[in-house]
Design a protein around this motif. Structure first.
Motif, short mmCIF file in Angstrom:
data_model
loop_
_atom_site.label_atom_id
_atom_site.label_comp_id
_atom_site.label_asym_id
_atom_site.label_seq_id
_atom_site.Cartn_x
_atom_site.Cartn_y
_atom_site.Cartn_z
N CYS A 121 0.80 -1.33 -0.10
CA CYS A 121 -0.05 0.03 0.03
C CYS A 121 0.89 1.25 -0.01
N SER B 201 1.34 3.86 -3.07
CA SER B 201 1.03 5.19 -2.97
C SER B 201 2.15 6.08 -3.48
N THR C 288 -1.73 6.59 4.94
CA THR C 288 -1.61 7.03 3.71
C THR C 288 -2.70 6.35 2.87
N GLY C 289 -3.20 5.33 3.15
CA GLY C 289 -4.18 4.68 2.25
C GLY C 289 -5.51 5.33 2.28
N GLY D 105 -5.07 6.93 -0.88
CA GLY D 105 -4.03 6.46 -1.88
C GLY D 105 -4.84 5.60 -2.75
#
Length: 401
Positions: A38, A42, A93-94, A97
């Motif tokens: 992930c 990203s 961040t997901g 992302g």
């Protein structure tokens, strides 16, 4: 029109079964690999967007690059202190992302209160059905700090809190107030069906802890909880008893004053009970035989765990003959018979009374296992598995019942 992947469901792909081959991926390593993926995807997307933005710059200025549609990745996650950082980064961040982690079952081991809360707050609430916090040494105060953050998981079905270092026998200031807060927080989980409080010392406090629950539990694990007769009496009379499908009371001494309350509890759960664990409970042949009438009333029973009890070969044969009439009983995890131990075990029994496997006379035990198997076949129950191995037992789960 181009087809685009919207959802990738990876739940159940990894497991922690002891029989998994070396090529298999554990839940922990699968979580780490997925979190790293992930983060990397990203980063790659950010770089691509920057390059695309520069190419699209014209005389009138910058045109916004089109944002690619993200993929929802559904997964079970297992984190500990070693993998905390990478999973935290992936979850943070997901959100914006290309790969958005959506957790179904969340397992955290040996994390601090702050670390646990941080990850819980980073999870998308929708879809979380289980939270399993074990070996975290949270204590009563820590649990009271963590549980309010579960209220956002409105469809939470399973909460496992084993080895949380709760001991109500300690005469500490604030214990009663803490128990009231914990009970209220449990009561604030409207869909809860499974609760594991294993290895917390809850003597005399079961009514207080479970009293605020809005709906009956279907799975209750209270292994090594130092329960008193009054705790089992409360459970027998509670709304939970007729709904219980799984019950674990391992680690209690049913040779004395807990025996009658246990028998009453089994009678109250007999219509629903599918899985019963009474491991390391000091059940002798005589005690088990006295329990058999109540046990045989559990007509839907599928799994019975008796490992670690001081039963003999004749006692096991009696158990088999009496329970063979239970049509759904497919798995019995029985102890090594006391008459199969070497005369001089290399190590003494443990404090719980359990003898060690390395003292077993393998030849004698193999003969007993073969005899039990012959009895099953001759009774028309070749489908049933009787074993002294805990491997199969460990894979059983409430959601598989």
């Amino acid at each position: 029109r181009r087809c685009r992947l919207r959802v990738l469901d990876m739940t159940g792909l990894q497991d922690d079964d002891a029989d998994r081959g070396p090529e298999g991926m554990s839940l922990w390593s699968g979580t780490v690999a997925l979190a790293k993926a992930c983060i990397e995807v990203s980063k790659h997307q950010s770089e691509c967007l920057k390059r695309g933005s520069k190419r699209r710059k014209g005389p009138s200025g910058t045109s916004a690059a089109p944002q690619p549609l993200g993929v929802e990745v559904r997964a079970d996650l297992f984190v500990n202190g070693t993998s905390f950082g990478v999973l935290r980064d992936a979850l943070q961040t997901g959100a914006a992302g290309p790969l958005r982690l959506k957790c179904r079952d969340f397992h955290a081991e040996e994390l601090s209160v702050a670390g646990t809360v941080s990850l819980l707050e980073s999870l998308e609430p929708a879809g979380v059905r289980r939270v399993d916090l074990r070996f975290n040494n949270l204590g009563l105060a820590g649990l009271c700090a963590v549980l309010p953050h579960l209220a956002r998981f409105t469809h939470l079905l399973s909460l496992k809190l084993p080895y949380s270092n709760v001991d109500v026998r300690r005469l500490l200031a604030g214990t009663d107030a803490g128990l009231r807060r914990l009970a209220a927080q449990l009561g604030g989980l409207p869909c809860l069906k499974e609760l594991n409080l294993g290895s917390s010392r809850l003597s005399g406090k079961l009514r207080q802890l479970l009293g605020d629950l809005r709906a009956p539990l279907e799975s209750l694990e209270l292994a090594f909880c130092y329960l008193l007769p009054g705790d089992l009496a409360f459970l027998s009379q509670s709304l939970h008893a007729p709904a219980l499908r799984k019950l674990d009371l391992s680690g209690h001494d049913f040779s004395e004053n807990l025996f009658q309350p246990l028998r009453r509890l089994l009678e109250e759960t007999s219509a629903s009970l599918l899985h019963l664990d009474l491991m390391e409970c000091r059940l002798t042949d005589a005690r088990l035989e006295a329990l058999l009438p109540a046990l045989c009333r559990c007509s839907r029973l599928r799994c019975l765990g008796l490992f670690g009890n001081p039963l003999s070969t004749p006692g096991l044969k009696t158990l088999l003959r009496r329970t063979v009439v239970l049509p759904d009983l497919r798995l019995v995890v029985y102890p090594y018979p006391v008459d199969c131990y070497s005369p001089e075990p290399p190590r003494p029994p443990s404090a719980s009374g359990r003898l060690f496997e390395d003292a077993v006379d393998e030849e004698r035990f193999a003969a007993v296992s073969a005899e039990l198997r012959r009895m099953l076949v001759s009774s028309g129950r070749a489908d049933a598995v009787w074993t002294a191995s805990l491997c199969r037992h460990g894979a059983l789960d409430y959601f598989a019942l």
